[in-house]
Motif scaffolding. Structure first.
Motif, PDB file in Angstrom:
ATOM      1  N   LEU A  29       0.835  -1.198   0.000  1.00 30.61           N
ATOM      2  CA  LEU A  29       0.000   0.000   0.000  1.00 30.61           C
ATOM      3  C   LEU A  29       0.870   1.248   0.000  1.00 30.61           C
ATOM      4  CD1 LEU A  29      -1.907  -1.495   2.910  1.00 30.61           C
ATOM      5  CD2 LEU A  29      -3.140  -0.825   0.881  1.00 30.61           C
ATOM      6  N   THR A  30       0.438   2.266  -0.720  1.00 33.72           N
ATOM      7  CA  THR A  30       1.046   3.584  -0.632  1.00 33.72           C
ATOM      8  C   THR A  30      -0.048   4.564  -0.238  1.00 33.72           C
ATOM      9  OG1 THR A  30       0.643   4.101  -2.960  1.00 33.72           O
ATOM     10  CG2 THR A  30       2.747   3.044  -2.423  1.00 33.72           C
ATOM     11  N   GLY A  31       0.345   5.720   0.237  1.00 31.84           N
ATOM     12  CA  GLY A  31      -0.624   6.741   0.623  1.00 31.84           C
ATOM     13  C   GLY A  31      -1.332   6.446   1.931  1.00 31.84           C
ATOM     14  N   VAL A  32      -0.688   5.694   2.826  1.00 34.67           N
ATOM     15  CA  VAL A  32      -1.278   5.403   4.137  1.00 34.67           C
ATOM     16  C   VAL A  32      -0.934   6.553   5.086  1.00 34.67           C
ATOM     17  CG1 VAL A  32      -1.316   3.806   6.086  1.00 34.67           C
ATOM     18  CG2 VAL A  32      -1.137   2.922   3.759  1.00 34.67           C
ATOM     19  N   LYS A  33      -1.945   7.141   5.694  1.00 39.57           N
ATOM     20  CA  LYS A  33      -1.751   8.252   6.619  1.00 39.57           C
ATOM     21  C   LYS A  33      -1.548   7.786   8.051  1.00 39.57           C
ATOM     22  CE  LYS A  33      -4.440  11.690   4.115  1.00 39.57           C
ATOM     23  NZ  LYS A  33      -5.538  12.656   4.245  1.00 39.57           N
ATOM     24  N   GLN A  34      -2.254   6.735   8.442  1.00 37.43           N
ATOM     25  CA  GLN A  34      -2.113   6.217   9.800  1.00 37.43           C
ATOM     26  C   GLN A  34      -2.624   4.798   9.870  1.00 37.43           C
ATOM     27  OE1 GLN A  34      -4.438   8.726  12.443  1.00 37.43           O
ATOM     28  NE2 GLN A  34      -5.858   7.110  12.866  1.00 37.43           N
ATOM     29  N   ILE A  35      -2.024   4.031  10.774  1.00 32.88           N
ATOM     30  CA  ILE A  35      -2.546   2.716  11.112  1.00 32.88           C
ATOM     31  C   ILE A  35      -3.225   2.881  12.455  1.00 32.88           C
ATOM     32  CG2 ILE A  35      -2.001   0.326  11.654  1.00 32.88           C
ATOM     33  CD1 ILE A  35       0.441   0.587   9.840  1.00 32.88           C
ATOM     34  N   ASP A  36      -4.545   2.764  12.463  1.00 31.60           N
ATOM     35  CA  ASP A  36      -5.307   2.969  13.694  1.00 31.60           C
ATOM     36  C   ASP A  36      -5.142   1.778  14.630  1.00 31.60           C
ATOM     37  OD1 ASP A  36      -7.323   4.670  15.144  1.00 31.60           O
ATOM     38  OD2 ASP A  36      -8.414   2.764  15.032  1.00 31.60           O
ATOM     39  N   SER A  37      -5.281   0.578  14.091  1.00 28.52           N
ATOM     40  CA  SER A  37      -5.132  -0.625  14.904  1.00 28.52           C
ATOM     41  C   SER A  37      -4.942  -1.823  13.981  1.00 28.52           C
ATOM     42  CB  SER A  37      -6.355  -0.842  15.792  1.00 28.52           C
ATOM     43  OG  SER A  37      -7.517  -0.959  15.012  1.00 28.52           O
ATOM     44  N   PHE A  38      -4.353  -2.872  14.539  1.00 34.98           N
ATOM     45  CA  PHE A  38      -4.220  -4.105  13.765  1.00 34.98           C
ATOM     46  C   PHE A  38      -4.002  -5.284  14.697  1.00 34.98           C
ATOM     47  CE2 PHE A  38       0.239  -2.891  14.114  1.00 34.98           C
ATOM     48  CZ  PHE A  38       0.900  -4.100  14.276  1.00 34.98           C
ATOM     49  N   ASP A  39      -4.375  -6.441  14.185  1.00 37.64           N
ATOM     50  CA  ASP A  39      -4.062  -7.704  14.835  1.00 37.64           C
ATOM     51  C   ASP A  39      -3.934  -8.756  13.743  1.00 37.64           C
ATOM     52  OD1 ASP A  39      -7.436  -8.085  16.146  1.00 37.64           O
ATOM     53  OD2 ASP A  39      -6.691  -8.572  14.176  1.00 37.64           O
ATOM     54  N   SER A  40      -3.918 -10.015  14.095  1.00 35.81           N
ATOM     55  CA  SER A  40      -3.671 -11.062  13.103  1.00 35.81           C
ATOM     56  C   SER A  40      -4.831 -11.281  12.131  1.00 35.81           C
ATOM     57  CB  SER A  40      -3.328 -12.376  13.803  1.00 35.81           C
ATOM     58  OG  SER A  40      -4.421 -12.812  14.571  1.00 35.81           O
ATOM     59  N   SER A  41      -5.983 -10.639  12.388  1.00 34.60           N
ATOM     60  CA  SER A  41      -7.123 -10.828  11.484  1.00 34.60           C
ATOM     61  C   SER A  41      -7.621  -9.534  10.837  1.00 34.60           C
ATOM     62  CB  SER A  41      -8.282 -11.505  12.216  1.00 34.60           C
ATOM     63  OG  SER A  41      -8.737 -10.690  13.271  1.00 34.60           O
ATOM     64  N   GLU A  42      -7.222  -8.363  11.342  1.00 35.22           N
ATOM     65  CA  GLU A  42      -7.726  -7.097  10.775  1.00 35.22           C
ATOM     66  C   GLU A  42      -6.704  -5.967  10.900  1.00 35.22           C
ATOM     67  OE1 GLU A  42     -12.511  -7.123  11.479  1.00 35.22           O
ATOM     68  OE2 GLU A  42     -11.282  -6.322  13.089  1.00 35.22           O
ATOM     69  N   PHE A  43      -6.672  -5.127   9.879  1.00 39.52           N
ATOM     70  CA  PHE A  43      -5.921  -3.880   9.895  1.00 39.52           C
ATOM     71  C   PHE A  43      -6.917  -2.763   9.600  1.00 39.52           C
ATOM     72  CE2 PHE A  43      -2.259  -6.469   9.654  1.00 39.52           C
ATOM     73  CZ  PHE A  43      -1.126  -5.691   9.830  1.00 39.52           C
ATOM     74  N   LEU A  44      -6.905  -1.697  10.376  1.00 42.69           N
ATOM     75  CA  LEU A  44      -7.729  -0.516  10.115  1.00 42.69           C
ATOM     76  C   LEU A  44      -6.781   0.658   9.906  1.00 42.69           C
ATOM     77  CD1 LEU A  44     -10.514   0.812   9.920  1.00 42.69           C
ATOM     78  CD2 LEU A  44     -10.402   1.186  12.400  1.00 42.69           C
ATOM     79  N   MET A  45      -6.830   1.249   8.692  1.00 45.46           N
ATOM     80  CA  MET A  45      -5.892   2.305   8.313  1.00 45.46           C
ATOM     81  C   MET A  45      -6.608   3.475   7.669  1.00 45.46           C
ATOM     82  SD  MET A  45      -3.119  -0.170   6.463  1.00 45.46           S
ATOM     83  CE  MET A  45      -4.398  -1.141   5.684  1.00 45.46           C
ATOM     84  N   GLU A  46      -6.035   4.647   7.848  1.00 42.75           N
ATOM     85  CA  GLU A  46      -6.501   5.811   7.114  1.00 42.75           C
ATOM     86  C   GLU A  46      -5.563   6.015   5.936  1.00 42.75           C
ATOM     87  OE1 GLU A  46      -7.618  10.523   7.672  1.00 42.75           O
ATOM     88  OE2 GLU A  46      -6.413   9.532   9.203  1.00 42.75           O
ATOM     89  N   THR A  47      -6.133   6.114   4.741  1.00 44.10           N
ATOM     90  CA  THR A  47      -5.340   6.328   3.530  1.00 44.10           C
ATOM     91  C   THR A  47      -5.690   7.686   2.934  1.00 44.10           C
ATOM     92  OG1 THR A  47      -6.924   5.431   1.930  1.00 44.10           O
ATOM     93  CG2 THR A  47      -5.509   3.832   3.089  1.00 44.10           C
ATOM     94  N   ALA A  48      -4.985   8.047   1.893  1.00 40.52           N
ATOM     95  CA  ALA A  48      -5.269   9.296   1.185  1.00 40.52           C
ATOM     96  C   ALA A  48      -6.656   9.277   0.552  1.00 40.52           C
ATOM     97  CB  ALA A  48      -4.200   9.540   0.121  1.00 40.52           C
ATOM     98  N   GLN A  49      -7.263   8.087   0.406  1.00 43.54           N
ATOM     99  CA  GLN A  49      -8.590   7.953  -0.189  1.00 43.54           C
ATOM    100  C   GLN A  49      -9.659   7.558   0.819  1.00 43.54           C
ATOM    101  OE1 GLN A  49      -9.281   8.675  -3.500  1.00 43.54           O
ATOM    102  NE2 GLN A  49      -7.235   9.517  -3.326  1.00 43.54           N
ATOM    103  N   GLY A  50      -9.353   7.629   2.115  1.00 46.07           N
ATOM    104  CA  GLY A  50     -10.330   7.299   3.149  1.00 46.07           C
ATOM    105  C   GLY A  50      -9.884   6.121   3.995  1.00 46.07           C
ATOM    106  N   TRP A  51     -10.763   5.705   4.896  1.00 45.00           N
ATOM    107  CA  TRP A  51     -10.463   4.604   5.810  1.00 45.00           C
ATOM    108  C   TRP A  51     -10.562   3.276   5.091  1.00 45.00           C
ATOM    109  CZ3 TRP A  51      -8.414   5.002  10.528  1.00 45.00           C
ATOM    110  CH2 TRP A  51      -8.424   6.269  11.118  1.00 45.00           C
ATOM    111  N   MET A  52      -9.621   2.381   5.377  1.00 47.27           N
ATOM    112  CA  MET A  52      -9.554   1.069   4.745  1.00 47.27           C
ATOM    113  C   MET A  52      -9.497  -0.009   5.825  1.00 47.27           C
ATOM    114  SD  MET A  52      -6.466  -0.560   2.498  1.00 47.27           S
ATOM    115  CE  MET A  52      -6.887   0.224   0.964  1.00 47.27           C
ATOM    116  N   LEU A  53     -10.278  -1.068   5.611  1.00 49.43           N
ATOM    117  CA  LEU A  53     -10.257  -2.226   6.493  1.00 49.43           C
ATOM    118  C   LEU A  53      -9.782  -3.429   5.686  1.00 49.43           C
ATOM    119  CD1 LEU A  53     -10.999  -3.505   9.256  1.00 49.43           C
ATOM    120  CD2 LEU A  53     -13.250  -3.967   8.301  1.00 49.43           C
TER     121      LEU A  53
END
Length: 100
Positions: A29-53
Motif C-alpha cells: 500500500l502507498t498513501g497510508v496516513k495512519q494505522i489505527d489498529s491491527f491484529d492477526s485478522s484485521e488492519f484498520l488504516m486511514e489512507t489518502a482515499q479514506g479509511w480502509m479495512l
C-alpha cells in the motif's frame, strides 16, 4: 498471541494511494496516513482515499515506511474494503466503529 497498537501510528504521506495484492499473500500500500489498529485478522488504516479495512488470517506488518506512507501486509488477504468514516472509542470492536 495478538499484536496490536493501542495508539494510532500517524505519519506524513504523499497524496497518492495505490494497492497491489500479490497472490492474496502480500499487500503493498502507498498513501497510508495512519494505522489505527491491527491484529492477526484485521488492519484498520486511514489512507489518502479514506479509511480502509483489511481482513484475513495470520496478518502481519511486513514493512512500514512512515516517511513515504508505504505499508506491506503479509498473510492471507480475504477482504479489502473502504469505509466512509471511522468513529468510536478504542474499546469498541472494529465492526461497531465502522457501522455507526
Amino acid at each position: 498471541m495478538e499484536d496490536s497498537i493501542s495508539n494510532p501510528l500517524r505519519f506524513e504521506t504523499n497524496p497518492y494511494h495505490n494497492v497491489v495484492i500479490k497472490d492474496r499473500k502480500i499487500m503493498e500500500l502507498t498513501g497510508v496516513k495512519q494505522i489505527d489498529s491491527f491484529d492477526s485478522s484485521e488492519f484498520l488504516m486511514e489512507t489518502a482515499q479514506g479509511w480502509m479495512l483489511v481482513q484475513g488470517k495470520d496478518l502481519t506488518l511486513g514493512k512500514l515506511d512512515t516517511e513515504r506512507g508505504d505499508v506491506v501486509i503479509k498473510g492471507l488477504i480475504e477482504n479489502l474494503s473502504y469505509v466512509s468514516n471511522k468513529k468510536g472509542s478504542p474499546k469498541e470492536s472494529f465492526m461497531s466503529k465502522i457501522f455507526k
